[in-house]
Design an enzyme around this catalytic site. Structure first.
Site, short mmCIF file in Angstrom:
data_model
loop_
_atom_site.label_atom_id
_atom_site.label_comp_id
_atom_site.label_asym_id
_atom_site.label_seq_id
_atom_site.Cartn_x
_atom_site.Cartn_y
_atom_site.Cartn_z
N ASP A 1 21.85 -72.32 2.31
CA ASP A 1 23.06 -71.49 2.44
C ASP A 1 23.84 -71.57 1.11
O ASP A 1 23.65 -72.49 0.33
CB ASP A 1 23.96 -72.02 3.59
CG ASP A 1 24.87 -70.95 4.16
OD1 ASP A 1 24.62 -70.51 5.30
OD2 ASP A 1 25.82 -70.52 3.47
N VAL B 1 20.71 -66.21 -1.63
CA VAL B 1 19.46 -65.46 -1.41
C VAL B 1 19.27 -64.31 -2.40
O VAL B 1 18.17 -63.75 -2.48
CB VAL B 1 19.35 -64.90 0.04
CG1 VAL B 1 19.23 -66.03 1.05
CG2 VAL B 1 20.50 -63.96 0.37
N TYR C 1 25.59 -51.78 5.62
CA TYR C 1 24.97 -52.80 6.48
C TYR C 1 23.82 -52.20 7.28
O TYR C 1 22.71 -52.75 7.32
CB TYR C 1 26.05 -53.37 7.41
CG TYR C 1 25.60 -54.45 8.35
CD1 TYR C 1 25.47 -55.77 7.90
CD2 TYR C 1 25.33 -54.19 9.69
CE1 TYR C 1 25.08 -56.78 8.77
CE2 TYR C 1 24.94 -55.20 10.56
CZ TYR C 1 24.82 -56.49 10.10
OH TYR C 1 24.43 -57.49 10.94
N LYS D 1 19.84 -53.07 7.17
CA LYS D 1 19.16 -53.59 8.36
C LYS D 1 18.04 -52.65 8.82
O LYS D 1 17.02 -53.09 9.36
CB LYS D 1 20.18 -53.82 9.48
CG LYS D 1 21.22 -54.91 9.18
CD LYS D 1 20.58 -56.27 8.96
CE LYS D 1 21.60 -57.40 8.93
NZ LYS D 1 20.98 -58.70 8.66
N THR E 1 30.04 -65.24 16.50
CA THR E 1 29.81 -66.12 15.35
C THR E 1 30.98 -65.91 14.38
O THR E 1 31.77 -64.98 14.55
CB THR E 1 28.51 -65.75 14.60
OG1 THR E 1 28.70 -64.48 13.98
CG2 THR E 1 27.30 -65.70 15.51
N THR F 1 31.45 -62.17 13.48
CA THR F 1 32.06 -61.18 14.39
C THR F 1 33.45 -61.59 14.86
O THR F 1 34.22 -60.73 15.28
CB THR F 1 31.17 -60.97 15.64
OG1 THR F 1 30.79 -62.25 16.14
CG2 THR F 1 29.94 -60.15 15.33
N1 LIG Z 1 26.90 -61.86 14.79
C1 LIG Z 1 26.40 -60.71 15.19
O1 LIG Z 1 26.90 -60.11 16.16
C2 LIG Z 1 25.19 -60.12 14.51
C3 LIG Z 1 24.64 -58.99 15.09
C4 LIG Z 1 23.49 -58.46 14.52
C5 LIG Z 1 22.92 -59.04 13.41
N2 LIG Z 1 23.50 -60.15 12.87
C6 LIG Z 1 22.82 -60.74 11.71
O2 LIG Z 1 22.47 -62.06 12.01
C7 LIG Z 1 22.48 -62.86 10.82
C8 LIG Z 1 23.36 -64.07 11.04
O3 LIG Z 1 24.67 -63.61 11.35
P1 LIG Z 1 25.84 -64.55 11.85
O4 LIG Z 1 26.62 -63.74 12.81
O5 LIG Z 1 25.32 -65.88 12.25
O6 LIG Z 1 26.68 -64.66 10.50
P2 LIG Z 1 27.66 -65.80 9.94
O7 LIG Z 1 28.61 -65.10 9.04
O8 LIG Z 1 28.19 -66.61 11.06
O9 LIG Z 1 26.65 -66.69 9.08
C9 LIG Z 1 25.99 -66.16 7.98
C10 LIG Z 1 25.63 -67.25 7.02
O10 LIG Z 1 25.01 -66.64 5.88
C11 LIG Z 1 25.51 -67.26 4.71
N3 LIG Z 1 25.40 -66.38 3.56
C12 LIG Z 1 26.13 -65.28 3.27
N4 LIG Z 1 25.75 -64.76 2.09
C13 LIG Z 1 24.75 -65.53 1.63
C14 LIG Z 1 23.94 -65.51 0.47
N5 LIG Z 1 24.11 -64.58 -0.49
N6 LIG Z 1 22.99 -66.46 0.31
C15 LIG Z 1 22.81 -67.41 1.26
N7 LIG Z 1 23.56 -67.50 2.37
C16 LIG Z 1 24.51 -66.56 2.54
C17 LIG Z 1 26.95 -67.59 5.04
O11 LIG Z 1 27.46 -68.60 4.18
C18 LIG Z 1 26.86 -68.02 6.50
O12 LIG Z 1 26.63 -69.41 6.63
C19 LIG Z 1 22.95 -61.93 9.71
O13 LIG Z 1 21.86 -61.42 9.02
C20 LIG Z 1 23.67 -60.83 10.47
O14 LIG Z 1 23.70 -59.63 9.75
C21 LIG Z 1 24.63 -60.68 13.39
#
Ligand SMILES: NC(=O)c1ccc[n+]([C@@H]2O[C@H](COP(=O)([O-])OP(=O)(O)OC[C@H]3O[C@@H](n4cnc5c(N)ncnc54)[C@H](O)[C@@H]3O)[C@@H](O)[C@H]2O)c1
Length: 248
Positions: free
Chosen positions: A37, A64, A155, A159, A190, A193
């Site tokens: 991370d 990343v 976004y 995706k 999370t 959101t």
């Molecule tokens: N939460 C939702 O409702 C939801 C829905 C659909 C998809 N997603 C996808 O699921 C995945 C996880 O989402 P989440 O809700 O747990 O998010 P989150 O924001 O809680 O966690 C995301 C993590 O990614 C890390 N991050 C951000 N940019 C980064 C980078 N450049 N390099 C490395 N790490 C990086 C952040 O520090 C964080 O720890 C994401 O890809 C998100 O798009 C989330």
């Protein structure tokens, strides 16, 4: 016997949210976890919890979008554990922008993290997976990679591209026993959101058919299935865990 015994898994964005949940569940199921991370402090906490609870994990600071850092992460995984079996491309950021009001810098930044970051990881992990005799790549997409959504165009573009990229990779590397699937969460509570929960609550409730939102574990269990040999005949597919959002 854990469902991931003997497997080595890299999980990006593992400091919080779904990534942290996946790291903990994978370790509980016997995987050796390389958790990465950009936020090192909360990541170290996740890894400490895993190691204190009988699992095995290491934390690596990793953006990343950096090709050099990706190479380092994969080299470290191989140095420590000899191979990589699983990659979860989970790191992502949201973007509350409509097409006409976004700056191109914003577009590029979102594509860079949510799409290019996954591409670089795949590029470097595939050769290691070939050496290991196969592997599973899990690209965390979204319902926004399946259907249109207003106000978050960069976004959804990222995706959606990740969804079809996963299929192309599945076709390119199926013969090497490398499986590539996309996972599509709906609204999951999370840090991503939580800030939008107040304003977007009526919208989220209209589309989520179950009377509750997802928890990170709901997605981690899907990722666990895709990482394990239980899904050995599944590649180029979408695993949708969305509380019924796309059933409408
Ligand atoms: N939460 C939702 O409702 C939801 C829905 C659909 C998809 N997603 C996808 O699921 C995945 C996880 O989402 P989440 O809700 O747990 O998010 P989150 O924001 O809680 O966690 C995301 C993590 O990614 C890390 N991050 C951000 N940019 C980064 C980078 N450049 N390099 C490395 N790490 C990086 C952040 O520090 C964080 O720890 C994401 O890809 C998100 O798009 C989330």
């Amino acid at each position: 016997m854990g469902r991931l015994n003997g497997k080595v898994a890299i999980i990006t964005g593992a400091a919080m949210g779904m990534g942290a949940s996946e790291a903990k569940l994978f370790a509980k199921e016997g995987a050796k976890v390389i958790a990465t991370d950009v936020q090192l402090e909360p990541l170290n906490q996740v890894v400490k919890d895993i190691n204190e609870n009988g699992g095995e994990a290491v934390a690596i600071k990793h953006n990343v979008t950096s090709e050099e850092e990706w190479k380092f992460v994969i080299e470290e995984a191989v140095k420590l554990y000899g191979k990589v079996d699983v990659l979860v491309n989970n790191a992502g950021v949201s973007s509350p922008k409509t097409i006409a009001n976004m700056e191109m810098d914003e577009w590029n930044k979102i594509l860079d993290i949510n799409l290019n970051g996954c591409v670089i990881g795949m590029k470097y992990v595939i050769s290691e997976m070939k050496k290991a005799g196969g592997g599973s790549i899990i690209n965390i997409s979204s319902i926004g990679g399946l259907v249109g959504m207003a106000g978050t165009s960069p976004y959804t573009a990222a995706k959606g591209a990740l969804r079809v990229l996963s299929k192309s990779a599945a076709v390119e590397y199926g013969k090497d026993k490398i499986r590539v699937n996309s996972l599509h969460p709906g609204i999951v509570v999370t840090p991503m959101t939580e800030p939008s929960m107040k304003d977007a609550l009526p919208f989220y409730k209209t589309y989520t058919q179950l009377p509750y939102f997802g928890e990170p574990e709901d997605i981690a269990y899907g990722a666990l299935f895709l990482a394990s040999d239980e899904s050995r005949f599944m590649t180029g597919s979408e695993l949708v865990i969305d509380g019924g959002w796309t059933a409408l």
